[in-house]
Design an enzyme around this catalytic site. Structure first.
Site, PDB file in Angstrom:
ATOM      1  N   ARG A  43     -23.480  -9.387  39.320  1.00 47.29           N
ATOM      2  CA  ARG A  43     -22.599 -10.324  38.714  1.00 47.29           C
ATOM      3  C   ARG A  43     -21.964 -10.976  39.988  1.00 47.29           C
ATOM      4  O   ARG A  43     -20.919 -10.715  40.375  1.00 47.29           O
ATOM      5  CB  ARG A  43     -21.429  -9.561  37.878  1.00 47.29           C
ATOM      6  N   HIS A  53     -15.630 -11.757  35.723  1.00 47.16           N
ATOM      7  CA  HIS A  53     -16.185 -11.621  34.209  1.00 47.16           C
ATOM      8  C   HIS A  53     -16.352 -12.887  33.413  1.00 47.16           C
ATOM      9  O   HIS A  53     -17.238 -13.027  32.845  1.00 47.16           O
ATOM     10  CB  HIS A  53     -15.338 -10.404  33.636  1.00 47.16           C
ATOM     11  N   TYR A  94      -9.609  -6.912  42.120  1.00 44.02           N
ATOM     12  CA  TYR A  94     -10.226  -5.496  42.057  1.00 44.02           C
ATOM     13  C   TYR A  94     -11.304  -5.078  42.683  1.00 44.02           C
ATOM     14  O   TYR A  94     -11.848  -3.823  42.600  1.00 44.02           O
ATOM     15  CB  TYR A  94     -10.087  -5.102  40.550  1.00 44.02           C
TER      16      TYR A  94
END
Ligand SMILES: Cc1ncc(C[n+]2csc(CCOP(=O)(O)OP(=O)(O)O)c2C)c(N)n1
Length: 328
Positions: A245, A249, A258
């Site tokens: 990724r 998101h 994070y």
């Protein structure tokens, strides 16, 4: 004409590569438009493009059915959506073919292409695909249903029910997991015990395959084999494509909050698109000059798509209840 074991011609692979470039150029443009305040919310396929296009290239849009998920912008292009159509959805315009500007832009739907509209909920496309697979089996058309999802979706009850049902009834379904190892901020280890998703297939008595998602030819081969099995009555297959990724998101998330900065820096160097380009150059199917010309052409196309979509009319306010309530 050169082909590989799955009958891929040079022309089909170059077309697939162009689709990969389209997806990336569209994503870049949508991101700028988001920062400029023109698009509210973007979910990026960045890092997933090669896997998505490699999978769809092994199938038959128009004959097969596709239950896509919100990160599938490259898959949607491979199914036949145009850059302008995807931009119409991004701008929530009336002419958006999926929902007339009503749904999140990643909820793709097109009856004539066999793309079954979904929702932003994680997982419900999976049991839906099992049911569609059963219907296709009854019809005896030799068509199959392809369904995609992230590894986070595999800890939903929907995943287990869908695979169990499809396995019991030998439904012609390809379950395609795009494992980018993160479900927003939740890492894979908190979604899946053991090495990964592919192993879960054993619980349903179906084949489970893990493949590198940055290898176009490997993904294509895995999906072609699963398609052959499905069309010949051999039932479903679970494929896990390992991808990265390369964005947060969504534009409402910041993964730097994070994730380990060293890991993010290392992944940024593993973009699958240069890997596909290099594989094509090594085969003698692409030159650096042809690559650049293709990129320039794609950028022009995306620019035109953006201008057309931005200028297109918004939905009529009076049509607000369409698709929500039955038309009187
Ligand atoms: C049932 C449900 N739970 C939670 C959410 C919020 N949500 C949206 S995307 C997402 C992460 C899904 O991750 P994954 O399935 O791994 O796919 P990815 O987005 O990483 O491609 C979550 C938790 C949702 N949309 N639906």
């Amino acid at each position: 004409m050169p082909t590989d074991a799955e009958g891929l011609t040079k022309e089909r692979v170059l077309e697939a590569y162009r689709t990969v470039l389209q997806a990336r150029a569209l994503d870049d443009r949508r991101f700028v438009l988001n920062r400029a305040g023109k698009l509210a919310f973007i979910i990026s396929p960045r890092g997933h493009e090669v896997a998505q296009v490699g999978a769809i290239a092994a199938l038959q849009p128009g004959r097969d059915r596709f239950c896509l998920y919100y990160r599938n912008f490259a898959a949607a292009l491979a199914c036949g959506f145009t850059p302008e159509e995807l931009m119409l959805a991004a701008f929530a315009r009336a002419a958006d073919p999926s929902s007339g500007g009503r749904q999140t832009p990643g909820n793709f739907g097109s009856r004539r292409r066999g793309v079954v509209i979904g929702s932003s909920t994680v997982g419900p496309q999976i049991p839906k695909a099992a049911g569609i697979g059963l219907a296709l089996q009854w019809r005896g058309e030799g068509a199959l249903c392809y369904v995609s999802f992230g590894e986070g979706a595999t800890s939903q009850g929907d995943f287990h029910e869908g695979l169990n049902f499809a396995a019991i009834h030998h439904c012609p379904v390809i379950f395609f997991c795009e494992n980018n190892h993160w479900a927003i901020s939740v890492p894979q280890a908190l979604q899946v015990a053991g090495p990964g998703v592919a192993e879960r297939a054993a619980a349903y008595g179906i084949p489970g395959v893990r493949v590198r998602g940055d290898d176009f030819f490997a993904v294509h081969a895995a999906v072609a084999e699963a398609a052959q099995r499905a069309r010949s009555g051999g039932g479903p297959t679970l494929i896990e494509a390992e991808v990265l990724r390369l964005q947060s998101h969504s534009t409402d998330d910041d993964q730097r909050a994070y994730r380990d900065p060293a890991e993010l820096a290392a992944e940024a160097l593993q973009d699958p698109i240069p890997r596909m380009r290099d594989a094509l150059i090594t085969r003698g199917w692409l030159s650096p000059e042809a690559d650049q010309a293709m990129r320039d052409d794609v950028n022009r196309e995306v620019e035109k798509a953006t201008e057309a979509a931005e200028a297109a009319p918004e939905p009529e306010p009076a049509s607000l209840g369409r698709h929500v309530y039955a038309d009187a």
